[in-house]
Write a protein that holds these residues in place. Structure first.
Motif: not given
Length: 801
Positions: A602-630
């Motif tokens: 859904g476009t709404t959920r995707i856009e909400m998450l993108q704004r969350m990433i852009e603002k750095g809200v509860n968005t740490p950074y990771t080098s996890s290989a597991g998350r690449i598989f995800d």
């Protein structure tokens, strides 16, 4: 009576208690006409014998070559007679001295005997794991009057061990069998040297041993034949029963009955996680799965683990292991298992832990009734107490190497012998799939599989098991070690104990511990290149690591390279909602997300998450290989939301395996793999961060070009393997280190691991992957222990060195 010129004293260290080792020594000594005695001590089995030089050599050869199948010998140490103090700790109830004199080695012995066990020091020998019922005991159930159909039959070669032991040395009075006095017939066997049950501590029969009991529709059943008839009738009807086993309760149903399996999923609150099956025998199992010799040896061993096997096309219910290419299989290991199959038409039974989601396996009637009453049609109990809770063990074969995934029944508490001092070190392990580990001299004692400590019942099990282990092996902690992450429950427990006991505490980086666990298993002390890939682990820089290339030894590590840091929107929530990682990678690399993905999420959920990433809200950074598989699994529509931990990576691997299976025999497979995404991969720069934009651009393009998920999943695996290989070879050239270690939960991925085994073999580079210690977080405690042993300078002298 024999007169010999020389007295020899031997200490046998290894897995030598609870496996019929003393009776074995007695028998070969009698056969060879050797006089003396054998006894158990905490530190091992002592043998005192009058021997000629020729007898000594042959005697030791026979010990090494003919010992019981479940025994293993780490060392046979000859002690000097003049310095031996073994007679000083003899109890008043023991027989008088046989004539051994530390001042007069030349003496006369009369006969050979098994002396009473002694508890002379704080050293500890191995405790035997629980052993599957042996063929001889199964035969005895058909012909021995006192054991006809007896469901708890055992001998010195089989039966419960770790699950029933309270204390060492291993004798009946120190087990939960102490409440069952031997009948006269069992006592005669126990004392008869030529009998297979000579000194078998759990010896029992229909007259004096444990028994099953149950209540069904208001009626109590205690007669085994009636219980067997009732339970098999219910299984035929598609019902689910809960049955107490060696290390806990199992939930059991007919594995060919989809209705029963779906009902079991409701009880377990498990939507999609595959169920393991027990098959009546190997021949029947071959109808459903492919088995190579290494897998067959593991299945048929006395340990009886669950082995992950490649499934054949069959009519098995989809609900058994939805979306999976593999099936977890085991063979019967208790008499009741054989009895069920003898009366049932079904070739397979689902045999899963008797617990609800994320709680420990039930071990008491009270636990089973509180959790399962009204859910299972019948609760089958027995009155032999389980003192140590143990789940079934799980392994898979990678290449030709059996690799443990869950180390528990049949393996615990068999220690790992180390090459350094670990005395007094207590390692608390990680938080998920937890185990802990203790150091005793140069021995690692790793606990059974515990589970996720975020669950309160599991955390209580963790603390209880830690207390059991410490008492069992007479362990006094001197040094504590835990994970670097301060919020792990295991780390908090370590902090609390350190404060209470005023003990030093070392904190170890998660991925270094993964690498060193594998190093300890193979005795590697020199620097290695370790590729450690998993879902999460706190890094020294405060970020979440998980795709690491480390140059390390057991003391230090240098982070040479890692997968590029990418956003982790929602933190831990992203691991259970892989669509979040797909959006994060698309945002990070500036990609247009695939049309199908956008429609599903859904476009709404995707856009909400993108704004969350852009603002750095509860968005740490990771080098996890597991998350690449995800992320890849979600982009391909394989798994957007997980019902269990690591579901997305598992299903992605299964999808790739299915595609590979379709292409077997196709001569273009190798070129297909070689040219998958590598043609769009840039040459690897000698930088620390490995960016994956080329990979995700190619994946999105192929999705939009309607390339099938199977082909893309297969290309992804081979591309990631090639990337790991290329980067590792680059580091080899730069550092001069030539040994490579793989560890971390991502290497439970059999396809990824086997491709890397093949690549490094072609290059002639030694590659080490965890085998006896799981590569997932269950192995963390062992790595922590080895690192602490390297850092600390605890004074210790092996008295037998």
């Amino acid at each position: 009576m024999g007169t010999q010129e020389n007295i020899s004293i031997f200490l046998v260290r290894g897995l030598v208690q609870g496996v019929g080792f003393r009776p074995f020594i007695y028998r070969i000594a009698k056969e060879m006409g050797i006089c003396g005695e054998v006894d158990n001590r905490n530190e091992g089995v002592y043998i005192k014998a009058a021997l000629t030089a020729g007898q000594k050599q042959r005697f030791l050869e026979r010990i090494r070559q003919e010992h019981p199948a479940a025994a293993s010998i780490h060392a046979i140490i000859e002690l000097e007679v003049n310095g031996f103090k073994g007679e000083e700790d003899r109890t008043e109830t023991e027989e008088p001295n046989l004539g051994l004199s530390t001042n007069n080695p030349g003496i006369t012995y009369t006969g050979f005997r098994i002396a009473p066990s002694r508890s002379g020091s704080d050293e500890v020998t191995q405790v035997s794991p629980d052993i599957a019922v042996c063929p001889e005991c199964l035969a005895d159930r058909q012909q021995q009057p006192l054991r006809l159909r007896y469901p708890f039959i055992n001998c010195t070669h089989c039966g419960p061990r770790f699950s029933i032991i309270r204390d060492l040395p291993y004798d009946r009075g120190r087990t939960t069998m102490s409440r069952f006095p031997m009948c006269p017939d069992c006592r005669i066997e126990y004392l008869t040297v030529t009998d297979r049950r000579f000194h078998a501590q759990p010896i029992a029969c229909n007259h004096c041993g444990p028994s099953y009991y149950t209540c069904y529709k208001g009626k109590k059943y205690t007669e085994y034949g009636a219980i067997l008839e009732l339970t098999t009738r219910l299984l035929r009807q598609g019902k689910i029963i809960a049955a107490k086993g060696i290390g806990g309760y199992h939930l059991v149903c007919d594995a060919t009955n989809e209705t029963a399996i779906n009902r079991l999923r409701e009880i377990k609150m498990r939507d999609t996680k595959p169920f393991a099956v027990m098959c009546r025998d190997k021949e029947t199992l071959r109808k459903y799965v492919f088995i190579n010799q290494v897998e067959e040896d593991a299945l048929d061993s006395w340990r009886r683990p669950i082995v992950l096997l490649r499934q054949k096309e069959s009519a098995l219910p989809h609900a058994l292991n939805p979306g999976m290419y593999t099936l977890g299989c085991m063979l019967p290991y208790m008499p009741i298992h054989y009895d069920w199959f003898s009366q049932l038409e079904t070739p397979l039974l689902v045999m899963t832990s008797g617990n609800l989601s994320d709680t420990p396996i039930a071990i008491t009637a009270e636990e089973a009734e509180n959790r399962l009453q009204g859910k299972a049609a019948l609760l089958l109990h027995h009155n032999r107490e389980i003192y140590n809770r143990v789940d079934d063990s799980v392994l898979q074969v990678c290449g030709s190497l059996p690799c443990l995934i869950r180390r528990s029944r049949g393996y615990v508490p068999e220690p790992i012998f180390a090459d350094s001092n670990l005395e007094g070190i207590l390692a608390f392990g990680a938080e998920q799939v937890n185990t802990f580990a203790l150091g005793k001299g140069q021995t690692v004692l790793q606990s059974q599989y515990i589970g996720d400590l975020k669950n309160w019942e599991t955390y209580s099990f963790y603390k209880q098991s830690l207390g059991h282990f410490m008492r069992l092996v007479r362990f006094t902690p001197e040094q504590l070690v835990c994970d670097l992450h301060p919020d792990y429950f295991s780390s908090r427990e370590a902090e609390q104990m350190a404060g209470q006991l005023h003990l030093p505490l070392i904190k170890v980086q998660h991925h270094h511990a993964h690498a060193v666990a594998c190093m300890l298993e193979y005795g590697l002390r020199e620097p290695v290149l370790a590729v450690v890939m998993d879902g999460t682990g706190l890094g020294e820089d405060g970020k979440i690591w998980g795709g690491e290339f480390l140059l390390c030894d057991r003391h230090h590590y240098t982070r040479r390279a890692h997968l590029e840091y990418v956003p982790l929107p929602g933190g831990d929530k992203a691991s259970m909602e892989p669509w979040r990682m797909a959006v994060a990678l698309g945002w990070h690399y500036g990609l247009t997300l695939p049309t199908g993905f956008v429609k599903r999420i859904g476009t709404t959920r995707i856009e909400m998450l993108q704004r969350m990433i852009e603002k750095g809200v509860n968005t740490p950074y990771t080098s996890s290989a597991g998350r690449i598989f995800d992320a890849v699994a979600s982009l391909l529509g394989i798994c957007d939301v997980c019902g269990r931990q690591a579901e997305a990576p598992v299903l992605l691997e299964q999808t790739a395996w299915k595609e590979l299976e379709k292409r077997k025999g196709d001569k273009s497979v190798q070129s297909f793999v070689d040219n998958s995404f590598l043609s769009v991969s840039p040459a690897l720069p000698p930088t620390e961060s490995l960016e994956l934009s080329f990979l995700f651009k190619a994946i999105v393009e192929e999705i939009e070009n309607s390339v099938t998920p199977g082909i893309i999943a297969l290309r992804f695996h081979y591309t990631l393997a090639a990337l790991i290989y290329k980067k590792t070879m680059q580091e080899i050239r730069q550092t001069g280190v030539t040994k490579v270690v793989l560890s971390g939960g991502c290497f439970q991925n059999k396809l990824l691991t086997e491709v890397l085994q093949h690549l490094f073999k072609l290059a002639g580079i030694p590659l080490y992957i965890p085998s006896r210690i799981p590569c997932n977080d269950s192995g963390i405690a062992v790595g922590q222990l080895a690192i602490a042993g390297s850092i600390c300078s605890i004074k210790y002298t092996d008295p037998y060195a």
